[in-house]
Each structure stands twice: as structure tokens, then as C-alpha cells.
Scaffold this motif. Structure first.
Motif, PDB file in Angstrom:
ATOM      1  N   UNK A  13      -6.965  -4.888   5.827  1.00  0.00           N
ATOM      2  CA  UNK A  13      -6.478  -4.900   4.438  1.00  0.00           C
ATOM      3  C   UNK A  13      -7.627  -4.596   3.472  1.00  0.00           C
ATOM      4  N   UNK A  14      -8.799  -5.169   3.748  1.00  0.00           N
ATOM      5  CA  UNK A  14      -9.952  -4.927   2.864  1.00  0.00           C
ATOM      6  C   UNK A  14     -10.409  -3.471   2.987  1.00  0.00           C
ATOM      7  N   UNK A  15     -10.442  -2.947   4.226  1.00  0.00           N
ATOM      8  CA  UNK A  15     -10.875  -1.551   4.428  1.00  0.00           C
ATOM      9  C   UNK A  15      -9.924  -0.593   3.719  1.00  0.00           C
ATOM     10  N   UNK A  16      -8.632  -0.852   3.835  1.00  0.00           N
ATOM     11  CA  UNK A  16      -7.638   0.016   3.193  1.00  0.00           C
ATOM     12  C   UNK A  16      -7.806  -0.024   1.671  1.00  0.00           C
ATOM     13  N   UNK A  55      -2.060   5.377  -0.225  1.00  0.00           N
ATOM     14  CA  UNK A  55      -2.298   3.969   0.145  1.00  0.00           C
ATOM     15  C   UNK A  55      -1.061   3.371   0.835  1.00  0.00           C
ATOM     16  N   UNK A  56       0.113   3.629   0.238  1.00  0.00           N
ATOM     17  CA  UNK A  56       1.359   3.085   0.812  1.00  0.00           C
ATOM     18  C   UNK A  56       1.671   3.739   2.165  1.00  0.00           C
ATOM     19  N   UNK A  57       1.467   5.053   2.257  1.00  0.00           N
ATOM     20  CA  UNK A  57       1.783   5.753   3.518  1.00  0.00           C
ATOM     21  C   UNK A  57       0.864   5.287   4.641  1.00  0.00           C
ATOM     22  N   UNK A  58      -0.428   5.149   4.332  1.00  0.00           N
ATOM     23  CA  UNK A  58      -1.368   4.697   5.368  1.00  0.00           C
ATOM     24  C   UNK A  58      -1.032   3.257   5.777  1.00  0.00           C
TER      25      UNK A  58
ATOM     26  N   UNK B 279       3.668  -3.096  -1.624  1.00  0.00           N
ATOM     27  CA  UNK B 279       2.784  -2.081  -2.218  1.00  0.00           C
ATOM     28  C   UNK B 279       3.611  -0.977  -2.878  1.00  0.00           C
ATOM     29  N   UNK B 280       4.699  -0.585  -2.212  1.00  0.00           N
ATOM     30  CA  UNK B 280       5.559   0.469  -2.792  1.00  0.00           C
ATOM     31  C   UNK B 280       6.179  -0.007  -4.108  1.00  0.00           C
TER      32      UNK B 280
END
Lengths: 69, 474
Positions: A13-16, A55-58, B279-280
Motif C-alpha cells: 500500500x505504501x509503495x503504491x 492508481x486504481x487500475x494497479x 479508491x475508485x
């Protein structure tokens, strides 16, 4: 919580989020003087539209059902 | 004069919220204690429910009223700043979620203070945390009440004090009725309303203004800086922007009302779903209202109070009845934050403070919880009768206090086995004291927000004073 390694999930989560910070920063740093596209500045497209969608897709790919660890 | 074509759909929405909370309350588990049932509701939340409840609890009056108001003044740079909040679900649920969930399950914890007590075994810490939480939440609740009532009043023509009474009364009734479970279900409904409302508004604004290119061309004529990341007069400097990565980015890990949501998740699958879906939802409910706020500068160039920009936009670009329905979106954002804050303030006073110093049976707990909630709402409502102007700044102040007090004790308590009460108490005192002092004195080293040095000092104090204390059981 089955299927979850808390440390691995926290680090992921932190890396993302840090990856998101980098793309968010890249807009104003690299494209501040770039022209407009479809009515919005290019820095805005990169930082406020591409970065959050990526961000959401990854996140969706990383956390897909077969698990992250 | 009251505008009934706007007020009627809002009243219908408030009634629907009450109906849903009554239904959710009737489905509540009855086998657990009142305290666990009312303040946490059990570990019942599915992925979508958690995603909506978390994001709606986090986004508040500031995101729908103050934020778009600031975007109206400062342009696209403020949207850039707001987008820092997108990772809140990934951070909150991913970093602290599984560990908090496990502790809550092991110790039947109901509040974040329960978790801190299990971790640090210190009554002093509990009292400091409790006082900070109640103080900051009271401030934030006043801000939310003010925002909601002001919006209702300006848009519908109802007098401010009546708008306040209507708004406060609805939140009070459904929070009293159903506790955490009802609040979670109503938050999910409110999340759907927010997503639908913001998407509809954004499309209508583009249509009304003749498309994005036409609107931004007008913005360029008003002030080219509105399209720059720095904003007018270079207001949005790099130190200021990067400070917000602490205040509304990584610092959100220390917000008790969002962390609490992770305690109620059903299982690991639901947690992961909520991280992605949350997030979405964040992207939609953060990007679109703020961007609409910027675009409004071209559509409504003269506006009395920037805080009213989104509601004014709604009644400008939509016919009255539809505009009234969509006004439910910002109201939903406010109600979904205020209910969680009230519930957590109540649980802190009843369960964490009163319950630690006196034995209370179930009936006494119930009566005390309801009385506390009533007094909290009455007190906050009275304070909201004399409202502040730019609510975004007040909200950020209370937000900062919560982070300064809770961030390191939560993070290090979960991830550092050697963390002890001496370190945590020092971090709380140094963090909150330093933040309030810098905020009041206007001290901003290198132009950065006071939260950054306050959290740095708080973390250093934790490590330093931790050496003096005894190790606690992890």
C-alpha cells in the motif's frame, strides 16, 4: 484474516501510494509549460486524471481475487 | 421566502435516510453487548459497504463545500492539492487494517481507544487520547453542522436556525436509533448519492458552459493563474502543496474515525475489495466536485461566499426539482461524516472514559450513550448558531490535532513491538502542543504547514521517551 499478510499488504500500500506521489508530482514538474489538451493543461491531465486512474487500475490488479501474497 | 421546489426533494431524502437507518437497526445482531452492538455493530461490513462508508466518512463538508469553494478561488492548483486524498482507502485499510482488525477481534475492542489501551495499558494515555478526540471531533462536528445548515438555508430560503434544527435533528435521530450499523448503511446510501450527484453535476456544468475548452478559455480571461498549478499570486507554493501530502495523505492513517472502519470489516476479501472500490469512489467524489468548483468561476463569476459555490451551481444548471434532489449529495457528504464523529465521541465518553472509572450495566450504558449523544448534538448545534466563514480552515485545524495525537501511537503501536506508553504519551503531548502552538502563532518554517514539523517532533519524542519507559505486550 485469511489470505492476508499484514506486513506485505502494508508495504504494498505504501509503495503504491509513493508511485502515485511520483506521477502526481511529474505533472507540474515536467509539464507546467506544456499546452492545453481538450480544454485542460497537460500537467492537469497527468497529475489529476491519469495518475488516479492508473492508481486504481494497479490496485485492482494487485489485489485481484487470487490474492496478493 | 422558502423555495419548496428545492426543499421538498431534500425533505424526501432526509426521510429516506431515516427509513434506511431504522431498517438497518432492526437487522442488527442482538447477541452481543449493547456497547459492541451500538458502537461497532460487529465485524459485518462487506467490501462495497466498507468502501462507501470509509470514503463518505472521510469526505465531508470540506470536500463538498469548503474544498470546491477554495477551488473556485485558487483554480486547478487546488484540484491538484485535493487529489492527494485519493489513496486514503488504500493507506487506511492496507497499512493498519489487518492489524487493527485482529486486535479488535482478539480483545472485543469497540473503539480506537480500546485498541490503544490493549496495546499500551495506560490510563493516562487513554485520558489524553479521549480528551483530544472529543475536543477535535466537537470542533469538526460544529464545522459540519454549520456547512450543512448554511447550505440548506442559502439554497432553500429557510432561516439558518431552522435549517440547522432540521439538519441536526435528522442526524441525531438516525444515530440514536441504530448506532454504528445504521450509520454504516446510511453512509453507503449517502456514498451512492454523492457519486451520482457529482457525476450529474459535472456533465451538466460542461453542457451549460459550452464544453471544457470554452469554459477554460473564460477562466484564462479572468486570470490565467487559475489554470496553473501555483494558483493566483503563487499561493500554492511547493512547501504548501507537499505539506498536504502529510495532512491529507499519509497523515490520514492517524484519523480515528476512518481507522475505526477497518475494525468492522467482515474478512480479508472484503478488505481488499474495499481498498480498490474505495479508491475508485474517492477519485469520483474528490475530482469532480473540486473541478466543478473551478469551472464555476466562469459560469458564476460573482458569488458572495465561495463555500456556497457547489449548491449554487446545482440550482443554476439544473431545473429546481432536480437541483433540489442533487443538493442531497453535499448534504449526504456532511451527514455521513458527522454521524461517525458523533458516534465515536459518544463511545469515547461512555465506553472509554466513564466505563473505565465506573461499572455500568447494559441499561445504564444505553441511557448514558443516548444522553451523551443528545448533549453533544445540542452543544455542537448551539455553537453552530454563530458560524465561521471559511470552514475549510477550521476543519483542517481539528484534522491536524487528531493526526498529531494519534498517528504515531497507532502506527508504532501496531508495527513496533518495543513501543511503550511513555513514548506514546510524549508523542501525543508534543504533537498536539506543537501543532496548536504553530497554528496559533502563525509559525510556518519554510512555508510548510504546521502539521509537518508537529508530526516530526511527535515521532522524535516517541522514539526518545520510549527509551525511558517499559516495554508493553504487543
Amino acid at each position: 484474516m485469511h489470505g492476508i499478510n499484514p506486513t506485505k499488504l502494508a508495504l504494498g500500500a505504501i509503495a503504491l501510494t509513493l508511485g502515485y506521489v511520483v506521477v502526481w508530482l511529474a505533472g507540474p514538474l515536467l509539464l507546467a509549460d506544456a499546452p492545453m489538451w481538450l480544454g485542460l493543461p497537460l500537467w492537469f491531465w497527468l497529475s489529476c486524471i491519469v495518475a488516479p486512474i492508473a492508481f486504481c487500475l494497479i490496485a485492482a490488479y494487485w489485489l485481484r481475487e487470487r490474492g496478493n501474497d | 421566502m422558502t423555495n419548496w421546489s428545492l426543499l421538498a426533494p431534500i425533505l424526501l431524502y432526509l426521510i429516506a435516510t431515516l427509513g434506511l437507518s431504522r431498517y438497518a437497526a432492526s437487522r442488527g445482531a442482538s447477541e452481543s453487548s449493547f456497547e459492541r452492538r451500538y458502537f461497532l455493530g460487529g465485524q459485518f461490513m462487506s467490501g462495497p459497504l466498507l468502501a462507501f462508508a470509509l470514503v463518505t466518512t472521510y469526505t465531508s463538508a470540506s470536500s463538498f463545500i469548503g474544498g470546491p469553494g477554495a477551488a473556485y478561488n485558487f483554480g486547478l492548483g487546488w484540484v491538484l492539492l485535493a487529489m492527494i486524498q485519493v489513496p486514503v482507502a488504500i493507506l487506511t485499510l492496507g497499512v493498519i487494517g489487518p492489524k487493527i482488525w485482529r486486535l479488535a477481534k482478539q480483545h472485543q475492542a469497540v473503539t480506537i481507544l480500546d485498541i490503544l489501551e490493549q496495546r499500551y495499558h495506560s490510563k493516562t494515555l487513554l485520558v489524553i487520547a479521549g480528551i483530544s478526540l472529543v475536543g477535535a471531533f466537537m470542533g469538526m462536528v460544529v464545522v459540519q453542522f454549520t456547512g450543512g445548515a448554511r447550505m440548506l438555508s442559502v439554497m432553500t430560503g429557510v432561516e439558518y436556525h431552522w435549517a440547522l434544527a432540521l439538519f441536526v435533528g435528522t442526524v441525531l435521530i438516525y444515530t440514536l436509533w441504530g448506532g454504528f450499523r445504521a450509520v454504516s448503511y446510511t453512509d453507503a446510501l449517502q456514498g451512492l448519492v454523492m457519486v451520482f450527484g457529482t457525476v450529474a453535476l459535472f456533465i451538466a456544468v460542461l453542457n451549460y458552459g459550452g464544453g471544457m475548452s470554452a469554459i477554460t478559455a473564460k477562466l484564462h480571461e479572468i486570470d490565467p493563474a487559475l489554470l496553473s498549478h501555483r494558483g493566483p499570486n503563487d499561493f500554492l507554493s511547493w512547501p504548501f502543496l507537499l505539506s498536504f501530502w502529510v495532512l491529507v495523505g499519509f497523515g490520514t492513517l492517524g484519523l480515528p474515525h476512518t481507522a475505526l472502519r477497518a475494525m468492522a470489516v467482515k474478512d480479508g476479501r472484503a478488505l481488499k475489495q474495499a481498498m480498490v472500490l474505495g479508491s475508485m469512489v474517492s477519485v469520483v467524489v474528490i475530482l469532480l466536485p473540486h473541478l466543478s468548483g473551478v469551472l464555476a468561476r466562469a459560469i458564476l463569476p460573482e458569488i458572495d461566499s465561495p463555500d456556497n459555490v457547489l449548491p449554487k451551481l446545482m440550482i443554476t444548471v439544473f431545473p429546481p426539482l432536480l437541483g433540489g434532489l442533487l443538493l442531497a449529495a453535499p448534504l449526504a457528504a456532511i451527514m455521513s461524516s458527522v454521524d461517525s464523529m458523533l458516534l465515536q465521541t459518544g463511545s469515547t465518553l461512555v465506553s472509554d472514559l466513564a466505563g473505565r472509572f465506573a461499572e455500568l450495566n447494559e441499561s445504564q450504558q444505553r441511557r448514558l450513550s443516548h444522553l451523551t449523544m443528545l448533549l453533544l448534538v445540542a452543544g455542537s448545534g448551539l455553537m453552530a448558531l454563530n458560524p465561521p466563514q471559511m470552514i475549510v480552515w477550521l476543519n483542517l485545524g481539528a484534522f491536524g490535532v487528531l493526526q498529531a495525537v494519534f498517528l504515531w501511537p497507532i502506527i508504532l503501536g501496531l508495527f513496533w513491538p518495543k513501543a511503550n506508553a511513555s513514548g506514546a504519551i510524549s508523542a501525543m503531548l508534543v504533537g498536539a502542543g506543537g501543532f496548536l502552538w504553530m497554528l496559533n502563532s502563525g509559525f510556518k518554517p519554510f512555508g510548510i504547514h504546521p502539521i509537518v514539523p508537529a508530526l516530526a517532533a511527535s515521532g522524535a519524542a516517541f522514539v526518545l521517551f520510549n527509551r525511558l519507559g517499559k516495554a508493553c505486550d504487543a
